[in-house]
Design a protein around this motif. Structure first.
Motif, PDB file in Angstrom:
ATOM      1  N   VAL A 106      50.654  28.937  25.285  1.00 26.34           N
ATOM      2  CA  VAL A 106      50.302  30.333  25.049  1.00 26.34           C
ATOM      3  C   VAL A 106      50.372  30.614  23.556  1.00 26.34           C
ATOM      4  CG1 VAL A 106      51.124  31.107  27.313  1.00 26.34           C
ATOM      5  CG2 VAL A 106      52.678  31.162  25.369  1.00 26.34           C
ATOM      6  N   THR A 107      49.642  31.640  23.140  1.00 27.60           N
ATOM      7  CA  THR A 107      49.732  32.090  21.754  1.00 27.60           C
ATOM      8  C   THR A 107      50.054  33.570  21.730  1.00 27.60           C
ATOM      9  OG1 THR A 107      47.339  32.468  21.631  1.00 27.60           O
ATOM     10  CG2 THR A 107      48.150  30.342  20.849  1.00 27.60           C
ATOM     11  N   ASP A 108      50.850  33.965  20.724  1.00 24.46           N
ATOM     12  CA  ASP A 108      51.196  35.367  20.582  1.00 24.46           C
ATOM     13  C   ASP A 108      50.182  36.062  19.673  1.00 24.46           C
ATOM     14  OD1 ASP A 108      51.931  34.797  17.903  1.00 24.46           O
ATOM     15  OD2 ASP A 108      54.053  34.617  18.417  1.00 24.46           O
ATOM     16  N   ARG A 109      50.398  37.339  19.393  1.00 24.86           N
ATOM     17  CA  ARG A 109      49.454  38.143  18.604  1.00 24.86           C
ATOM     18  C   ARG A 109      49.278  37.635  17.176  1.00 24.86           C
ATOM     19  NH1 ARG A 109      50.986  43.599  19.517  1.00 24.86           N
ATOM     20  NH2 ARG A 109      52.290  42.888  21.191  1.00 24.86           N
ATOM     21  N   HIS A 110      50.198  36.783  16.726  1.00 22.54           N
ATOM     22  CA  HIS A 110      50.116  36.228  15.376  1.00 22.54           C
ATOM     23  C   HIS A 110      49.560  34.807  15.363  1.00 22.54           C
ATOM     24  CE1 HIS A 110      52.382  39.737  14.199  1.00 22.54           C
ATOM     25  NE2 HIS A 110      53.304  39.419  15.088  1.00 22.54           N
TER      26      HIS A 110
END
Length: 158
Positions: A106-110
């Protein structure tokens, strides 16, 4: 085939199942339900993408057991995250119970990436789109290995 370094079996893809998990669905339980509803307990997750709310996962750590390793405590990220990839196997234990082993990234907003072994409690934010391939000609089994102290993937010819 089994030798000192590996266990193998050969088969082929027989069906493809496309699944869209809706908002709020537990990803692992939803995939398990889709597999059971379609009679798939020998398979592979070919592709999975989407968005998640507060994912739960774990990673291997050193442990004082036969193997010397095991999955550590559940990690929990908060907020919306992009499911950039998930892969896994759909197998079953010696009693025929469906068992999924899924890893995700997964990747976060950054744009920071996180990942590991998917556990229950990970919920769909907007959608999770999954392609599952059913495998024929081999048994995607799990069995308990005394030397390691774990039930692990044990493929064999059908």
């Amino acid at each position: 085939m089994m030798n000192d370094t590996m266990e193998t079996a050969v088969g082929g893809l027989s069906r493809i199942l496309a699944v869209r998990l809706k908002p709020g669905t537990d990803v692992l339980l939803g995939l398990e339900e889709a597999c059971k509803a379609n009679g798939i307990n020998n398979g592979v997750i070919i592709s999975a993408i989407g968005s998640l709310k507060d994912p739960h996962f774990c990673n291997p750590v050193e442990m004082d057991n036969k193997a010397g390793y095991g999955y550590g405590e559940t990690l929990h990220l908060t907020g919306p995250l992009e499911l950039t990839s998930a892969a896994g196997i759909i197998c079953h234990d010696e009693e025929g119970n469906t068992n999924l082993h899924v890893h995700m990234t997964v990747t976060d907003r950054h744009g920071n990436a996180h990942g590991g072994h998917l556990v229950e409690g990970t919920k769909v934010l907007l959608t999770v789109d999954v392609i599952i391939g059913e495998i024929s000609g081999l048994v995607m089994g799990r069995k308990f290995y005394d030397d390691l102290g774990y039930a692990l993937f044990a493929p064999r010819q059908a």
